[in-house]
Design an enzyme around this catalytic site. Sequence first.
Site, mmCIF file in Angstrom:
data_model
loop_
_atom_site.group_PDB
_atom_site.id
_atom_site.type_symbol
_atom_site.label_atom_id
_atom_site.label_comp_id
_atom_site.label_asym_id
_atom_site.label_seq_id
_atom_site.Cartn_x
_atom_site.Cartn_y
_atom_site.Cartn_z
ATOM 1 N N HIS A 118 0.806 -1.212 0.000
ATOM 2 C CA HIS A 118 0.000 0.000 0.000
ATOM 3 C C HIS A 118 0.843 1.268 0.000
ATOM 4 C CE1 HIS A 118 -3.376 2.577 1.778
ATOM 5 N NE2 HIS A 118 -3.933 2.004 0.738
ATOM 6 N N ASP A 125 17.130 9.909 -8.324
ATOM 7 C CA ASP A 125 18.573 10.175 -8.265
ATOM 8 C C ASP A 125 19.118 10.187 -6.847
ATOM 9 O OD1 ASP A 125 18.782 10.279 -10.998
ATOM 10 O OD2 ASP A 125 18.723 12.456 -11.142
ATOM 11 N N HIS A 300 -9.300 10.869 1.424
ATOM 12 C CA HIS A 300 -8.355 9.770 1.244
ATOM 13 C C HIS A 300 -7.056 10.024 1.996
ATOM 14 C CE1 HIS A 300 -5.797 6.900 -1.180
ATOM 15 N NE2 HIS A 300 -6.889 6.182 -1.020
ATOM 16 N N LYS A 302 -4.076 10.684 4.919
ATOM 17 C CA LYS A 302 -3.572 9.995 6.102
ATOM 18 C C LYS A 302 -2.510 10.894 6.731
ATOM 19 C CE LYS A 302 -4.196 6.764 2.585
ATOM 20 N NZ LYS A 302 -5.608 6.583 2.678
ATOM 21 N N ASP A 307 0.534 19.505 18.436
ATOM 22 C CA ASP A 307 1.177 20.687 19.008
ATOM 23 C C ASP A 307 1.888 21.490 17.933
ATOM 24 O OD1 ASP A 307 0.094 20.091 21.446
ATOM 25 O OD2 ASP A 307 1.889 19.120 22.242
#
Length: 417
Positions: A118, A125, A300, A302, A307
Amino acid sequence: MNTPPKSSRWVGGNRFELLENGEEFFPRVFEAIAQAEREVLLETFILFDDKVGRQLHAALLAAAKRGVSIDVTIDGYGSPDLPPRFTGALIEAGVRLHVFEPCRRLFGLRTKWFRRMHRKLVVVDGVRAFVGGINYSADHLADFGPKAKQDYAVQIEGPLVAHIHRFATQALGERRPPRAHWWQRRGLREGASPVPPAVGDAQAMLVTRDNHEHRDDIERHYRAAIRSARREVIIANAYFFPGYRLLRELRRAAQRGVDVKLVLQGQPDMPIVKWAAELLHGPLLRAGVQIHEYCRRPLHGKVAVVDDEWATVGSSNLDPLSLALNLEANVVILDAGFNRQLRERLHTLIEKDCKQLDASSAPPRTAWRLVLDFAAYHFTRKFPAWAGWLPAHTPRLASPDEVEGREQPAVGHRAHP
């Protein structure tokens, strides 16, 4: 911050740039590939033969024809229907195309649906890298319509790129052939990636999840950051169904006065996602956690901020598949400037496109409801682990022809020695 898991270490001197949605991400990746002189390593869960996939295809072909060494790894479940003309052109140009398949197909059908590669990584480079949750498909662009996804990635420059390069190289294992030139071969096959110079002040680390030594590293970083929070936690996660310990840290943080906000899907691409998340609403809301449902289009992303410095961007959802089965990769970042930018983007999302839930929206706490929620929660949490008992946890990279059970043509053998 609390001490991170021992498997991780901070790397200083980096610079990060937040890339929101395909409009910012795709041009930057395609530009980096167009400028590549030596090598491109790319991993993605989804690669489709649509307008975005064809742009990536063209960029890879052009780089391969310049003599750039290219390895592309896709997931067999996430990218199941690439036509032979698409894959064949890449292989003919010298691109080494790998398909993640943990086991062979039975009568043409994949037998393990719940074990996936996933990750979404690019290294160019050995000096520039990209990590995030954005796949190569047109549904990450706003012009796709109401189903266009909201997502994030980062561009990385600095010493951390060497760690990402080493990880991506090692993930290829023996599928990667020796390089043709001394300047490509030097140090890389032994895993000692040349370290780019410091270009910024950000400390960061690459945190991965696998089924061997790093089964819960990403989740542990989340828990450590939430446990250390003193002012604010914002988590935007598409598939939110974490384990008890992470939920406990969120409730405890809210109860000690931390401003805890969850940004979850309000228009899920799969109805079961909303149903599963709603099992958790009552306990979280009663503890003081704010829940905001993003309603403009499917979420979608994540990402999270804690803080003034801590942030994470990556591929890992906070659900049983990502936390128990999938191969995932996040970057964890300590940088006030980047944290501020991501926080501002998330606050804008919350203010403009989210609906805040309140305790009255949670189901009543009847005895029957408590029993039902308890059974549903623990079954849903444990099912991926049961599904993952067989086969063994060892990943397998195959060529497109091997996945389909066909004899591989000669050019494929040259590409996959």
